[in-house]
Motif scaffolding. Structure first.
Motif, PDB file in Angstrom:
ATOM      1  N   ARG A  28      19.956  12.271 -19.081  1.00 14.13           N
ATOM      2  CA  ARG A  28      19.870  13.455 -18.181  1.00 14.13           C
ATOM      3  C   ARG A  28      20.820  14.372 -17.586  1.00 14.13           C
ATOM      4  O   ARG A  28      21.448  13.763 -17.182  1.00 14.13           O
ATOM      5  CB  ARG A  28      19.194  12.236 -16.623  1.00 14.13           C
ATOM      6  CG  ARG A  28      18.816  13.562 -15.256  1.00 14.13           C
ATOM      7  CD  ARG A  28      17.862  13.643 -15.406  1.00 14.13           C
ATOM      8  NE  ARG A  28      16.403  13.487 -16.483  1.00 14.13           N
ATOM      9  CZ  ARG A  28      14.917  12.762 -15.880  1.00 14.13           C
ATOM     10  NH1 ARG A  28      16.173  12.399 -14.407  1.00 14.13           N
ATOM     11  NH2 ARG A  28      14.503  12.301 -16.489  1.00 14.13           N
ATOM     12  N   ILE A  29      19.703  15.555 -17.697  1.00 14.27           N
ATOM     13  CA  ILE A  29      21.432  16.476 -17.107  1.00 14.27           C
ATOM     14  C   ILE A  29      21.722  17.410 -15.698  1.00 14.27           C
ATOM     15  O   ILE A  29      20.241  17.717 -15.304  1.00 14.27           O
ATOM     16  CB  ILE A  29      21.355  17.605 -18.529  1.00 14.27           C
ATOM     17  CG1 ILE A  29      21.682  17.380 -19.494  1.00 14.27           C
ATOM     18  CG2 ILE A  29      22.496  18.926 -18.128  1.00 14.27           C
ATOM     19  CD1 ILE A  29      23.088  16.591 -20.187  1.00 14.27           C
ATOM     20  N   ALA A  44      23.948   9.449 -19.318  1.00 14.42           N
ATOM     21  CA  ALA A  44      23.577   8.803 -20.573  1.00 14.42           C
ATOM     22  C   ALA A  44      22.814   7.235 -20.053  1.00 14.42           C
ATOM     23  O   ALA A  44      23.009   6.559 -19.067  1.00 14.42           O
ATOM     24  CB  ALA A  44      24.587   8.226 -21.635  1.00 14.42           C
ATOM     25  N   TYR A  45      21.152   6.852 -20.497  1.00 17.08           N
ATOM     26  CA  TYR A  45      20.846   5.745 -20.289  1.00 17.08           C
ATOM     27  C   TYR A  45      20.483   5.286 -21.240  1.00 17.08           C
ATOM     28  O   TYR A  45      19.841   6.059 -22.088  1.00 17.08           O
ATOM     29  CB  TYR A  45      18.716   6.189 -18.758  1.00 17.08           C
ATOM     30  CG  TYR A  45      19.373   6.529 -18.330  1.00 17.08           C
ATOM     31  CD1 TYR A  45      19.894   5.901 -16.988  1.00 17.08           C
ATOM     32  CD2 TYR A  45      19.457   7.378 -17.981  1.00 17.08           C
ATOM     33  CE1 TYR A  45      20.335   6.921 -15.857  1.00 17.08           C
ATOM     34  CE2 TYR A  45      20.289   8.749 -16.790  1.00 17.08           C
ATOM     35  CZ  TYR A  45      20.157   7.809 -15.764  1.00 17.08           C
ATOM     36  OH  TYR A  45      20.144   8.521 -14.189  1.00 17.08           O
ATOM     37  N   PRO A  46      20.587   4.019 -21.845  1.00 11.17           N
ATOM     38  CA  PRO A  46      20.748   3.067 -23.320  1.00 11.17           C
ATOM     39  C   PRO A  46      18.782   3.386 -23.519  1.00 11.17           C
ATOM     40  O   PRO A  46      17.938   3.165 -22.686  1.00 11.17           O
ATOM     41  CB  PRO A  46      21.014   2.040 -23.226  1.00 11.17           C
ATOM     42  CG  PRO A  46      21.007   1.773 -21.344  1.00 11.17           C
ATOM     43  CD  PRO A  46      21.433   3.290 -20.738  1.00 11.17           C
ATOM     44  N   ALA A  47      18.562   3.649 -24.048  1.00 10.35           N
ATOM     45  CA  ALA A  47      16.923   3.335 -25.089  1.00 10.35           C
ATOM     46  C   ALA A  47      16.999   2.911 -26.546  1.00 10.35           C
ATOM     47  O   ALA A  47      17.805   3.433 -27.761  1.00 10.35           O
ATOM     48  CB  ALA A  47      15.791   4.184 -24.201  1.00 10.35           C
ATOM     49  N   THR A  48      15.630   2.164 -26.181  1.00 12.70           N
ATOM     50  CA  THR A  48      14.687   2.201 -27.741  1.00 12.70           C
ATOM     51  C   THR A  48      13.959   3.067 -28.192  1.00 12.70           C
ATOM     52  O   THR A  48      12.881   3.459 -27.146  1.00 12.70           O
ATOM     53  CB  THR A  48      14.824   0.511 -27.358  1.00 12.70           C
ATOM     54  OG1 THR A  48      15.080  -0.200 -27.252  1.00 12.70           O
ATOM     55  CG2 THR A  48      14.289   0.008 -29.199  1.00 12.70           C
ATOM     56  N   LEU A  49      13.665   3.096 -29.296  1.00 15.79           N
ATOM     57  CA  LEU A  49      13.386   4.718 -29.729  1.00 15.79           C
ATOM     58  C   LEU A  49      12.810   4.495 -31.198  1.00 15.79           C
ATOM     59  O   LEU A  49      13.718   4.098 -32.323  1.00 15.79           O
ATOM     60  CB  LEU A  49      14.222   5.837 -29.006  1.00 15.79           C
ATOM     61  CG  LEU A  49      15.000   6.184 -29.704  1.00 15.79           C
ATOM     62  CD1 LEU A  49      15.520   6.782 -30.612  1.00 15.79           C
ATOM     63  CD2 LEU A  49      16.266   6.748 -28.252  1.00 15.79           C
ATOM     64  N   VAL A  50      11.705   5.705 -31.392  1.00 19.45           N
ATOM     65  CA  VAL A  50      11.009   5.869 -32.961  1.00 19.45           C
ATOM     66  C   VAL A  50      11.276   7.407 -33.113  1.00 19.45           C
ATOM     67  O   VAL A  50       9.986   7.344 -32.697  1.00 19.45           O
ATOM     68  CB  VAL A  50      10.714   5.528 -33.099  1.00 19.45           C
ATOM     69  CG1 VAL A  50       9.448   5.432 -34.810  1.00 19.45           C
ATOM     70  CG2 VAL A  50      10.292   3.614 -32.984  1.00 19.45           C
ATOM     71  N   PRO A  51      12.460   7.567 -34.017  1.00 13.30           N
ATOM     72  CA  PRO A  51      11.881   9.236 -34.320  1.00 13.30           C
ATOM     73  C   PRO A  51      11.151  10.165 -35.566  1.00 13.30           C
ATOM     74  O   PRO A  51      11.646   9.072 -36.178  1.00 13.30           O
ATOM     75  CB  PRO A  51      13.289   9.597 -34.468  1.00 13.30           C
ATOM     76  CG  PRO A  51      14.323   8.702 -34.905  1.00 13.30           C
ATOM     77  CD  PRO A  51      13.235   7.518 -34.461  1.00 13.30           C
ATOM     78  N   MET A  52      10.046  10.312 -35.343  1.00 13.92           N
ATOM     79  CA  MET A  52       9.170  10.789 -36.248  1.00 13.92           C
ATOM     80  C   MET A  52       8.959  12.094 -36.471  1.00 13.92           C
ATOM     81  O   MET A  52       8.740  12.577 -36.301  1.00 13.92           O
ATOM     82  CB  MET A  52       8.735   9.490 -36.106  1.00 13.92           C
ATOM     83  CG  MET A  52       7.965   8.035 -36.360  1.00 13.92           C
ATOM     84  SD  MET A  52       6.793   7.286 -36.023  1.00 13.92           S
ATOM     85  CE  MET A  52       6.079   8.213 -34.896  1.00 13.92           C
ATOM     86  N   ILE A  80      15.013   6.390 -16.209  1.00 17.50           N
ATOM     87  CA  ILE A  80      14.420   7.245 -15.847  1.00 17.50           C
ATOM     88  C   ILE A  80      12.944   7.840 -16.695  1.00 17.50           C
ATOM     89  O   ILE A  80      12.887   7.025 -17.588  1.00 17.50           O
ATOM     90  CB  ILE A  80      15.440   8.846 -15.884  1.00 17.50           C
ATOM     91  CG1 ILE A  80      15.521   8.223 -17.997  1.00 17.50           C
ATOM     92  CG2 ILE A  80      16.386   8.222 -15.383  1.00 17.50           C
ATOM     93  CD1 ILE A  80      16.790   9.337 -18.374  1.00 17.50           C
ATOM     94  N   GLU A  81      12.540   8.285 -16.885  1.00 21.47           N
ATOM     95  CA  GLU A  81      11.148   9.423 -16.907  1.00 21.47           C
ATOM     96  C   GLU A  81      11.643  10.443 -18.045  1.00 21.47           C
ATOM     97  O   GLU A  81      11.847  11.475 -17.053  1.00 21.47           O
ATOM     98  CB  GLU A  81       9.725   9.695 -16.431  1.00 21.47           C
ATOM     99  CG  GLU A  81       8.800  10.005 -16.984  1.00 21.47           C
ATOM    100  CD  GLU A  81       7.573  10.324 -15.862  1.00 21.47           C
ATOM    101  OE1 GLU A  81       6.911  11.035 -16.235  1.00 21.47           O
ATOM    102  OE2 GLU A  81       7.488   8.980 -14.958  1.00 21.47           O
ATOM    103  N   PRO A  82      11.712  10.162 -19.391  1.00 19.80           N
ATOM    104  CA  PRO A  82      12.068  11.948 -20.214  1.00 19.80           C
ATOM    105  C   PRO A  82      11.539  12.737 -19.560  1.00 19.80           C
ATOM    106  O   PRO A  82      10.382  12.555 -20.013  1.00 19.80           O
ATOM    107  CB  PRO A  82      12.450  11.004 -21.529  1.00 19.80           C
ATOM    108  CG  PRO A  82      12.176   9.447 -21.481  1.00 19.80           C
ATOM    109  CD  PRO A  82      11.592   9.577 -20.305  1.00 19.80           C
TER     110      PRO A  82
END
Length: 121
Positions: A28-29, A44-52, A80-82
């Motif tokens: 979040r800026i 920066a907040y750690p997250a688990t994600l999948v880019p496709m 946070i809610e991106p």
């Protein structure tokens, strides 16, 4: 009161993203102080994600380009809610969030965050 169906959907999404995804960050800026100025500060907040990659039928070259990625982010444990203006980092690549869908059907439980990420210049 939260609907138990959405809590189960959230748990399922988190399990699948954890199994098939990767560790990344959602940043979040914060804008500079309007009085004192300064530089924008990113948190920066750690997250688990999948880019496709997007399916070809969705790519129009304007709203969605071939370089854009559909990023599924687990809502479990994310502070946070991106949304647009935030940055997602995954697999050594940085994506600016262009659009976001929180998948919040009951107004309480964020099932999963699906964002459109565009590779940062």
């Amino acid at each position: 009161m939260a609907n138990p169906l959405y809590a189960r959907m959230q748990a399922t999404a988190a399990r699948l993203i954890k199994s098939y995804g990767q560790a990344g960050t959602a940043t979040r800026i914060a804008p500079p102080d309007p009085v004192n100025g300064g530089d924008p500060v990113g948190t920066a907040y750690p997250a688990t994600l999948v880019p496709m990659s997007y399916a070809q039928k969705y790519i129009d070259g304007t709203n969605i380009t071939t370089a854009d990625r559909e990023v599924y982010i687990s809502s479990v444990g994310l502070a946070i809610e991106p949304g647009p203006g935030d940055i997602v980092t995954a697999g050594g690549k940085t994506f600016n969030i262009i659009a976001a869908d929180p998948n919040n059907y009951d107004g309480i439980t964020n099932v999963v965050f699906i964002v459109q990420g565009r590779i940062a210049p």
